[in-house]
Scaffold this active site. Structure first.
Site, short mmCIF file in Angstrom:
data_model
loop_
_atom_site.label_atom_id
_atom_site.label_comp_id
_atom_site.label_asym_id
_atom_site.label_seq_id
_atom_site.Cartn_x
_atom_site.Cartn_y
_atom_site.Cartn_z
N LYS A 4 -0.76 -3.03 2.60
CA LYS A 4 -2.13 -2.73 2.17
C LYS A 4 -3.12 -2.86 3.33
O LYS A 4 -4.25 -2.39 3.23
CB LYS A 4 -2.53 -3.61 0.99
CG LYS A 4 -1.79 -3.22 -0.27
CD LYS A 4 -2.35 -3.85 -1.52
CE LYS A 4 -1.72 -3.27 -2.78
NZ LYS A 4 -0.31 -3.70 -2.94
C1 LIG Z 1 0.68 -2.98 -3.70
C2 LIG Z 1 2.10 -3.24 -3.38
C3 LIG Z 1 3.14 -2.36 -3.79
C4 LIG Z 1 2.89 -1.14 -4.64
O1 LIG Z 1 2.24 -0.11 -3.93
P1 LIG Z 1 1.59 1.11 -4.74
O2 LIG Z 1 0.91 1.94 -3.71
O3 LIG Z 1 0.62 0.50 -5.72
O4 LIG Z 1 2.68 1.83 -5.44
C5 LIG Z 1 4.45 -2.65 -3.41
N1 LIG Z 1 4.74 -3.76 -2.69
C6 LIG Z 1 3.78 -4.63 -2.29
C7 LIG Z 1 4.19 -5.84 -1.53
C8 LIG Z 1 2.43 -4.41 -2.62
O5 LIG Z 1 1.50 -5.29 -2.23
#
Ligand SMILES: *Cc1c(COP(=O)(O)O)cnc(C)c1O
Length: 434
Positions: A107
């Site tokens: 993220k």
């Molecule tokens: C947010 C997140 C996901 C999911 O990603 P999306 O884009 O919402 O599908 C998967 N793994 C981790 C560690 C995350 O923080």
């Protein structure tokens, strides 16, 4: 870049407005009208480009009309200041490590790019903004880091007391400066309700330029396409020219949607595997053609505990106009916690590689698909977080202590600074106005 709302009731907007609004008023999602293909010369030479060079070329093709080249280059270089390497853990099976940013989860790509874009637009207009964000854990850390010390931006993060991990809490509460953490005596839903109510409140809207940093902001999606190109570049550099399969561990399906953007821009991808835990709404849809949202269930890969994925409509639009086209590009796989732990243990025992639970879900999804094919492919599964962010479940599953990176270790000794907040709106409002 001109964007429309997927509900077709709100007017078209330019990138700047989409970035600050987040959501159109008709509750749809912003989508670009045009996603242009990159020239063949870009792909011919891609193995010689760095991640930031790739990021610049991709963002220029997507948003080049909105931002002059020099400024765009600065935005990209500020936001993408860490690597996204691939590591071959088994023959033709590669993990794409997306956890080398400041909060050690993928993220960071979205949050840092959004922060750099907002900051650029604000400098032009001389405005200040106040960002409110509710977090159940991972998003808050990335947003806090992403906006830390960004001029003109004040960030208030609301998190549920006692419901985030130690490391996650420290990521929110130890920065200070323009980042304030509110420890809400309630659940994540209470936090989200407070943020929503603030956006609707006339007094607050008059006093502050409120903005949202939630995950459906289009500026968080764009930078997530960069690392798909970069993974392809690294495969090419390593001499692996087999067709490429990406397996994406998914919750709200922003990450997978970004992969589809890369494919639309010409990146050759044989198949995307949409991997989930038992919250298998999308794998179910890919099988039956019926989209049936459900209440989410708790799992050890908790960042993917989503029962009604917010980017589902984007994923569908990007993949094709009808179901037959969608399943040409995306196939589904889902795993329960037992299977996930078994995979974490197996890979650790056989290769020494340590995966977080989300990463292990992706590993299983990739293997199931590639082993069903009768041909050689280059399989890439995305690692969305560093294993040390999920220390308890990782150590319990592997029956061993695992090394914690200095960056996270250092956090644990820092002092938490948070403001205790009841869950009623009047207290929250009074605090903001004070
Ligand atoms: C947010 C997140 C996901 C999911 O990603 P999306 O884009 O919402 O599908 C998967 N793994 C981790 C560690 C995350 O923080």
């Amino acid at each position: 870049m001109i964007l429309y709302s997927t509900n077709h009731q709100s007017p078209d907007v330019l990138l700047e407005e989409a970035v600050f609004r987040g959501l159109p008023q008709d509750n749809g999602l912003y989508m670009p009208y045009e996603i242009s293909e990159l020239p063949q010369s870009f792909f011919d030479n891609i193995q010689n480009l760095s991640l930031t060079e790739i990021a610049f070329e991709v963002s220029k093709a997507l948003i080049g009309n909105d931002i002059p080249e020099n400024d765009l280059r600065k935005i990209v270089n500020t936001a993408i200041n860490f690597e996204a390497p691939i590591v071959e853990i088994e023959p033709d099976t590669y993990v794409l490590e997306l956890f080398h940013g400041p909060s050690m989860a993928f993220k960071d790509f979205g949050a840092r790019f959004m922060a750099a874009l907002m900051s650029y637009f604000l400098q032009k207009s001389n405005k200040d903004i106040h960002i409110l964000v509710a977090t159940s854990g991972d998003t808050g850390g990335a947003v806090a880091q992403g906006f830390y010390e960004t001029p003109g931006i004040k960030v208030t993060i609301l998190y549920p007391k006692g419901k985030v991990s130690d490391i996650q809490e420290k990521q929110l509460t130890t920065l200070g400066k323009n980042v304030t953490a509110l420890e809400v005596d309630g659940t994540f839903d209470d936090c989200q309700a407070l943020v929503k109510a603030a956006f609707l409140d006339q007094d607050l809207r008059q006093k502050f330029n409120l903005a949202s940093a939630n995950s459906i902001n289009i500026s968080r999606l764009i930078p997530q396409s960069f690392y798909y190109f970069n993974a392809y570049a690294q495969l090419k550099k390593a001499g692996n020219t087999a067709p490429v399969v990406f397996c994406v561990p998914s919750g709200n399906f922003g990450n997978l949607s970004a992969g589809l953007i890369a494919a639309k821009m010409g990146l050759p991808v044989k198949m995307f595997v949409a991997a989930t835990n038992i919250n298998n709404i999308v794998p179910d849809y890919l099988k039956s053609g019926v989209y049936a949202p459900k209440t989410s269930q708790e799992t050890i890969s908790n960042a993917m505990d989503v029962g009604n994925p917010s980017n589902f409509i984007r994923m569908k639009i990007l993949a094709g106009s009808d179901f037959d086209q969608v399943i040409q590009k995306i196939t589904g796989d889902f795993r329960n916690d037992e299977e996930t732990k078994k995979a974490m243990k197996k890979v650790y025992d056989q290769t020494g590689y340590i995966m977080c639970p989300h990463t292990a879900v992706a590993y299983l999804g990739l293997k199931a698909y590639t082993e069903s094919l009768g041909e050689k492919v280059a399989g890439v599964f995305l690692s969305t977080a560093h294993f040390a962010k999920f220390l308890d479940v990782v150590e319990e599953t592997l029956h061993t202590k695992v090394p914690v990176p200095e960056r996270l270790e250092a956090l644990l000794s820092k002092e938490k600074v948070a403001i205790a907040m009841p869950k009623d709106f009047s207290s929250f409002k009074a605090y903001l106005l004070s």
